[in-house]
Design a protein around this motif. Structure first.
Motif, mmCIF file in Angstrom:
data_model
loop_
_atom_site.group_PDB
_atom_site.id
_atom_site.type_symbol
_atom_site.label_atom_id
_atom_site.label_comp_id
_atom_site.label_asym_id
_atom_site.label_seq_id
_atom_site.Cartn_x
_atom_site.Cartn_y
_atom_site.Cartn_z
ATOM 1 N N ILE A 81 0.856 -1.182 0.000
ATOM 2 C CA ILE A 81 0.000 0.000 0.000
ATOM 3 C C ILE A 81 0.893 1.232 0.000
ATOM 4 O O ILE A 81 1.681 1.433 0.921
ATOM 5 C CB ILE A 81 -0.934 0.022 1.229
ATOM 6 C CG1 ILE A 81 -1.839 -1.212 1.236
ATOM 7 C CG2 ILE A 81 -1.760 1.308 1.242
ATOM 8 C CD1 ILE A 81 -2.697 -1.342 2.485
ATOM 9 N N ALA A 102 -2.461 -0.819 -3.652
ATOM 10 C CA ALA A 102 -3.399 0.251 -3.308
ATOM 11 C C ALA A 102 -2.618 1.539 -3.101
ATOM 12 O O ALA A 102 -1.393 1.515 -2.938
ATOM 13 C CB ALA A 102 -4.187 -0.108 -2.049
ATOM 14 N N ASP A 112 -9.955 4.209 6.222
ATOM 15 C CA ASP A 112 -9.607 3.829 4.840
ATOM 16 C C ASP A 112 -8.425 2.868 4.827
ATOM 17 O O ASP A 112 -8.411 1.883 4.076
ATOM 18 C CB ASP A 112 -9.265 5.067 4.006
ATOM 19 C CG ASP A 112 -10.446 6.006 3.820
ATOM 20 O OD1 ASP A 112 -11.602 5.579 4.055
ATOM 21 O OD2 ASP A 112 -10.216 7.175 3.458
ATOM 22 N N GLU A 116 -8.481 -1.044 3.458
ATOM 23 C CA GLU A 116 -7.569 -1.552 2.431
ATOM 24 C C GLU A 116 -6.775 -2.751 2.947
ATOM 25 O O GLU A 116 -6.611 -3.748 2.240
ATOM 26 C CB GLU A 116 -6.617 -0.462 1.939
ATOM 27 C CG GLU A 116 -7.247 0.528 0.996
ATOM 28 C CD GLU A 116 -7.724 -0.101 -0.310
ATOM 29 O OE1 GLU A 116 -7.177 -1.119 -0.782
ATOM 30 O OE2 GLU A 116 -8.685 0.442 -0.879
ATOM 31 N N ARG A 119 -9.063 -5.784 3.108
ATOM 32 C CA ARG A 119 -9.385 -6.261 1.758
ATOM 33 C C ARG A 119 -8.209 -7.011 1.147
ATOM 34 O O ARG A 119 -8.348 -8.125 0.640
ATOM 35 C CB ARG A 119 -9.780 -5.074 0.875
ATOM 36 C CG ARG A 119 -10.141 -5.449 -0.557
ATOM 37 C CD ARG A 119 -10.481 -4.212 -1.379
ATOM 38 N NE ARG A 119 -9.320 -3.371 -1.675
ATOM 39 C CZ ARG A 119 -8.449 -3.612 -2.662
ATOM 40 N NH1 ARG A 119 -8.579 -4.666 -3.429
ATOM 41 N NH2 ARG A 119 -7.438 -2.777 -2.868
#
Length: 126
Positions: A81, A102, A112, A116, A119
């Motif tokens: 990320i 991401a 948020d 992420e 997920r």
């Protein structure tokens, strides 16, 4: 997903501390470093479940760190990320091209970030 190991690579100690504190409260084990080279070494040594990576680092930029890790088979699917102050579409596109999973902009909204992480970690476990 509590218990998972996360690596944070950001040249701002305050950012590493803030993210680490929040993620530890959520049950993650966290390792933080402040440069691209330290990040590569940390990931290769610790094999974290996910990486939070800044783009603007003092030595190797986050794009190159991401590309380097993606070229190593064991890290090909590890969630990466990007956590960056850069909001321009070109940086986001370049990050995706480098292999980022991401992209989250600073200042970080913790809901948020958690969404992420959840997920991406769920996808890897399947």
């Amino acid at each position: 997903m509590p218990g998972k190991i996360l690596a944070i690579v950001d040249d701002e100690p305050l950012m590493v501390d803030m993210l680490s504190t929040f993620l530890k409260l959520k049950g993650y084990q966290v390792r933080g470093v402040y440069s691209g080279q330290e990040g590569l070494s940390l990931v290769e040594k610790e094999t974290p479940d996910a990486l939070l990576l800044d783009l603007m680092l003092p030595d190797i930029d986050g794009f190159k760190v991401c590309q380097t890790l993606r070229a190593i088979p064991v890290f090909a699917t590890m969630p990466i990320i990007i956590v960056s102050a850069r909001t321009d579409p070109a940086s986001k596109a370049k990050a995706v091209e480098a292999g980022a999973s991401a992209y989250i902009t600073k200042p970080v909204r913790f809901p948020d970030l958690l969404a992420e992480l959840d997920r991406l970690l769920a996808q890897v476990q399947k």
